[in-house]
Design a protein around this motif. Sequence first.
Motif, PDB file in Angstrom:
ATOM      1  N   LEU A 192      17.521 -37.500  79.605  1.00  0.00           N
ATOM      2  CA  LEU A 192      16.741 -37.929  78.546  1.00  0.00           C
ATOM      3  C   LEU A 192      16.305 -39.261  79.465  1.00  0.00           C
ATOM      4  N   CYS A 193      17.411 -40.146  79.807  1.00  0.00           N
ATOM      5  CA  CYS A 193      16.921 -41.220  80.420  1.00  0.00           C
ATOM      6  C   CYS A 193      15.793 -41.420  81.611  1.00  0.00           C
ATOM      7  N   LEU A 194      15.906 -40.370  82.184  1.00  0.00           N
ATOM      8  CA  LEU A 194      14.861 -40.193  83.447  1.00  0.00           C
ATOM      9  C   LEU A 194      13.703 -39.892  82.906  1.00  0.00           C
ATOM     10  N   GLU A 250      15.386 -40.037  68.749  1.00  0.00           N
ATOM     11  CA  GLU A 250      14.364 -40.722  68.869  1.00  0.00           C
ATOM     12  C   GLU A 250      14.632 -41.905  69.644  1.00  0.00           C
ATOM     13  N   VAL A 251      13.599 -42.366  70.493  1.00  0.00           N
ATOM     14  CA  VAL A 251      13.689 -43.587  71.493  1.00  0.00           C
ATOM     15  C   VAL A 251      12.938 -44.550  70.651  1.00  0.00           C
ATOM     16  N   GLU A 252      13.585 -45.612  70.191  1.00  0.00           N
ATOM     17  CA  GLU A 252      12.694 -46.581  69.401  1.00  0.00           C
ATOM     18  C   GLU A 252      12.240 -47.809  70.427  1.00  0.00           C
ATOM     19  N   ILE A 255      16.846 -47.431  77.863  1.00  0.00           N
ATOM     20  CA  ILE A 255      16.682 -46.201  76.906  1.00  0.00           C
ATOM     21  C   ILE A 255      17.843 -46.024  76.276  1.00  0.00           C
ATOM     22  N   LEU A 256      19.003 -45.977  76.704  1.00  0.00           N
ATOM     23  CA  LEU A 256      20.207 -45.590  75.958  1.00  0.00           C
ATOM     24  C   LEU A 256      20.351 -46.755  74.804  1.00  0.00           C
ATOM     25  N   LYS A 257      20.112 -48.013  74.951  1.00  0.00           N
ATOM     26  CA  LYS A 257      20.151 -48.963  74.059  1.00  0.00           C
ATOM     27  C   LYS A 257      18.999 -48.677  73.081  1.00  0.00           C
ATOM     28  N   SER A 258      17.808 -48.087  73.330  1.00  0.00           N
ATOM     29  CA  SER A 258      17.044 -47.910  72.181  1.00  0.00           C
ATOM     30  C   SER A 258      16.962 -46.530  71.596  1.00  0.00           C
TER      31      SER A 258
END
Length: 493
Positions: free
Chosen positions: A247-249, A324-326, A270-273
Amino acid sequence: MVSRVISVDTFDFVIFGGTGDLARRKLLPALYQRDRAGQIVGDTRIIATARANLDAAGYRKLAREAIEGFVKPSERDDAGIEAFLQRLSYLSVDAMGDGGWKDLAATLKGAQDRIRVFYLATSPDFFGVISSKLGANGLVTPATRVVIEKPVGKSFKSATVVNDAVGKVFTEQQIYRIDHYLGKETVQNLMALRFANALFEPIWNAAHIDHVQITVAETIGVEGRGGYYDTAGAVRDMVQNHILQLLCLVAMEPPSALDADAVRDEKLKILKSLKPIDERNVNALTVRGQYDAGASADGAVPGYLEEIGKPSSQTETFVAIKAEVENWRWAGTPFYLRSGKRLAERMSEIVVSFRPIPHSIFDSSAGQIIANQLVIRLQPDEGVKLQIMIKDPGPGGMRLRSVPLDMSFADAFGVRNPDAYERLVMDVVRGNPTLFMRRDEVEAAWHWIDPIIEAWGQSAAPPKAYRAGTWGPSAAVALIERDGRTWHEDGAG
Ligand code: NAP
């Protein structure tokens, strides 16, 4: 076309757990392939350790069997195997006791300046103690790196304990937390597609991408690893590491350079979002399942509870999550994640589904216009395909058809697709940690995962049953169909 091989400096490679499954299935074959390709040179040594009482000849026999068992006949040759075996030696070392450590120190003595790799292919319970014994025995030189396998912890808290213990002896730059998915050719290709082409990046956002799916599906059950698996479950075993890394990539911003910290800084953002999932939204955004008896390609198979002999287990063997990536780039574009055992097909893939065209100029006789999809297959057949609409060739008026544009060139050029471990093991030797997880990434991933597991724990509802050999519980289908979308299931993309 012949792939370019740049040899690495000579090194000492010490495998803890040298007789184990990972060493036999992955590490020895990977090192053999790199040796055969001419990348490993000089008097490079591979020193295997475990408790078993073996001499060098006994270990070489084990290694030969491993290579013959796990490397295709077309990719091995007897002279090459024999030459590789000469690099191997074996020491009986007890990670928990004192036995063997002096022998290891004596073997490494005099090679202070050369690259030294300690690969911990043992139970994660030993990562801390092996590190501290390596330190206490004076075996950690400036040119030393340590590789630790997944899982790093079972929660944020336990990951911190492992990271602290390893971090007492090794600097963060010396620690390589491996996630072999990142070494896969197609995952590398995802980075090339995104960042070596002007074509994709302008449309790589919520305005143009409808949703993303990431699936890691297995057909096997727990295969004798029930003891471990029952304490882990699908979310810890697959989502916390492999799926979140993928997901991050897909989601990260372009890093300023392809260097380890630039890439990992972007992944961390991304992980933090990720939108938190906890007891308030866990039922709407996740589905956990457990397989019942059913069928596999080999015939009837028992259910999970029977397989592990524990009738009360609530461990999930399947999980689906709407993540969901915020952030500005991704707001409104869900990432559907799913993984499970005993599913209908063994398959790992990322599907990027673009939005439909805004207006069709074709009349209905032309057929349906299917939105573009980029399908990145990690297994079984690695490859990248872009699904596009074309005119059906030939006479008969304007009829439209969705066809895959194959963007995998390895086959076309006759280049062997290396196993992920080959690439990653050589990256460790070269001192390139770009494709390894930094401590803060692992911890941020747990930070997102822990509340999901806690919320499941608080719920009285058991995991939803699904028949072995299917695509998981029907609730997982409902999770995505509620949003008017469907899982990309049959590899037909
Ligand atoms: P495994 O087959 O159980 O092998 C464990 C190894 O550790 C054996 O060589 C064993 O040999 C050795 N060992 C056990 N106790 C020891 C001790 N006290 N001191 C020294 N050596 C000891 O395990 P594995 O499947 O290879 O997994 C190894 C690691 O890789 C684990 O962290 C696992 O989670 C991870 N991993 C494995 C796979 C895989 O495909 N297998 C995939 C991803 C991650 P002796 O009993 O002779 O000592």
